[in-house]
Design a protein around this motif. Sequence first.
Motif, PDB file in Angstrom:
ATOM      1  N   ASP A 251       0.832  -1.209   0.000  1.00  0.00           N
ATOM      2  CA  ASP A 251       0.000   0.000   0.000  1.00  0.00           C
ATOM      3  C   ASP A 251       0.867   1.260   0.000  1.00  0.00           C
ATOM      4  OD1 ASP A 251      -2.241  -1.574   0.022  1.00  0.00           O
ATOM      5  OD2 ASP A 251      -2.422  -1.537   2.218  1.00  0.00           O
ATOM      6  N   SER A 252       1.911   1.257   0.817  1.00  0.00           N
ATOM      7  CA  SER A 252       2.820   2.415   0.836  1.00  0.00           C
ATOM      8  C   SER A 252       3.536   2.563  -0.499  1.00  0.00           C
ATOM      9  CB  SER A 252       3.836   2.260   1.971  1.00  0.00           C
ATOM     10  OG  SER A 252       3.183   2.223   3.220  1.00  0.00           O
TER      11      SER A 252
ATOM     12  N   ASP B  37       2.342   1.644  -3.394  1.00  0.00           N
ATOM     13  CA  ASP B  37       1.393   2.165  -4.376  1.00  0.00           C
ATOM     14  C   ASP B  37       1.193   3.677  -4.203  1.00  0.00           C
ATOM     15  OD1 ASP B  37      -0.805   1.536  -6.426  1.00  0.00           O
ATOM     16  OD2 ASP B  37      -1.885   2.627  -4.850  1.00  0.00           O
ATOM     17  N   GLU B  38       1.143   4.113  -2.954  1.00  0.00           N
ATOM     18  CA  GLU B  38       1.002   5.556  -2.707  1.00  0.00           C
ATOM     19  C   GLU B  38       2.212   6.327  -3.225  1.00  0.00           C
ATOM     20  OE1 GLU B  38       0.325   8.598   1.083  1.00  0.00           O
ATOM     21  OE2 GLU B  38       0.261   6.411   1.363  1.00  0.00           O
ATOM     22  N   ALA B  39       3.407   5.751  -3.001  1.00  0.00           N
ATOM     23  CA  ALA B  39       4.626   6.401  -3.484  1.00  0.00           C
ATOM     24  C   ALA B  39       4.653   6.433  -5.020  1.00  0.00           C
ATOM     25  CB  ALA B  39       5.862   5.684  -2.943  1.00  0.00           C
TER      26      ALA B  39
ATOM     27  N   ALA C  51       2.051   6.555  -6.958  1.00  0.00           N
ATOM     28  CA  ALA C  51       1.116   7.605  -7.380  1.00  0.00           C
ATOM     29  C   ALA C  51       1.759   8.988  -7.285  1.00  0.00           C
ATOM     30  CB  ALA C  51      -0.154   7.534  -6.520  1.00  0.00           C
ATOM     31  N   THR C  52       2.531   9.159  -6.216  1.00  0.00           N
ATOM     32  CA  THR C  52       3.244  10.439  -6.081  1.00  0.00           C
ATOM     33  C   THR C  52       4.267  10.621  -7.195  1.00  0.00           C
ATOM     34  OG1 THR C  52       2.982  10.315  -3.671  1.00  0.00           O
ATOM     35  CG2 THR C  52       4.637  11.855  -4.533  1.00  0.00           C
TER      36      THR C  52
ATOM     37  N   GLU D 166       2.379  11.606 -10.387  1.00  0.00           N
ATOM     38  CA  GLU D 166       1.974  13.005 -10.413  1.00  0.00           C
ATOM     39  C   GLU D 166       3.182  13.933 -10.564  1.00  0.00           C
ATOM     40  OE1 GLU D 166      -0.299  16.264 -10.599  1.00  0.00           O
ATOM     41  OE2 GLU D 166      -0.964  14.165 -10.637  1.00  0.00           O
TER      42      GLU D 166
END
Length: 398
Positions: free
Chosen positions: A225-226, A228-230, A232-233, A236
């Motif tokens: 999960d972490s 995937d968040e990274a 996404a960052t 962007e």
Amino acid sequence: MGSALREWLRRSPAAGDSLLAVALVLGEVLFTLLTPREFWPRPFPTALGWSVLCAAPVVLRRVAPWPALLAALATLLFPVVIKVAPTTQSLTFVVLTYTMAAYRPVRPALVAAVGLWLPVAVVNALVPPVGIPQVGSAFLIANNILVGIVSFSVGRAVHARRSSTEALRERARVAEANQRALAEQAVADERRRIARELHDVVAHHVSVMGVLATGVRRVLRRDPDSADEAMATIEETSRATLRELRRLLDVLRTETEPAAELAPQPGLAGIEALTDQVREAGLPVTLTVTGQPGQLEEGVALTVYRIVQEALTNALKHAGTATAQVRVGFGGDAVEVEVTDTGRGPSPDTDRIGHGLVGMRERVGLYGGILRTGARSGGGYRVYARIPVEPLPESSRR
């Protein structure tokens, strides 16, 4: 209508001066018709012919001023020989004096004025006026000298005003050019400042993506999960970086350069098409590729393409009747490109470096490579470049 007439007179000085001569003759005719008939010259048609001859030098006042002055002086024989002095004679002397003073430097203008009015004074002294006993030679001499001085002064005043106007116009032109140069310099300085700021922004975004990518590799298996968040960052941030890069290119682009195109930049795959185009343009080209290209950075591939493009363009322009050969070799740690032709080569008296060679040198130097250009021993020209390459990571090959 009036502006068109002025433009036509400006372009055809002889035509305008011809109209002025006609106006002088018509003025004398009008003046004669307004006087009592007993004072008319006899015979009137003959006097009109003398008037036309006296006004004729005005036609040459700007196209041939010195011959016009000599022709006017020749008309001074009329009062001596035929005892006739048309009014156009005096008007012609006034016009010629003004013309020389207004269009010539002061010394030639002064010589012309003295050369015109001194003989007039001599003629007035030798040939006293007939029929006007109350007017003596001294009065005519003084009057003619005064008219000559006034004509000369008016002409010099017009000359000074014209020179002042031209000086002011030139000063305004120089000031406008300086102002435009200062404005362009200010725009260039501002663009460089913005480019530096955008460069810092892009470098920061890339650094952030690098740090995040390193963190993703470390936590990908332990904490998806972490990761995937990274990711996404990173996604962007990469989009923001791309936007800033486009803005950076827009800032650095000059006014004569075209707008940015979204088409992909040419690379190694375009070299074969490039050689085909040059071959169709009239230069026989052979392409030889050795080794396995593998995965190259897009910048390196673009540099190889631009080197081949510039070298073949120069050969097409300057080699004359010749053939060319392109060799691209891929090794483990470098890519080599060589373009040779059998043309006449560069001129022996030319040591100027063109923009194309400078551009190739800058591109190769950006990646730490070497570039050699020059005439071949057997004739023709040779362009050789060696660019070191680094193997791309496995993630970029997928």
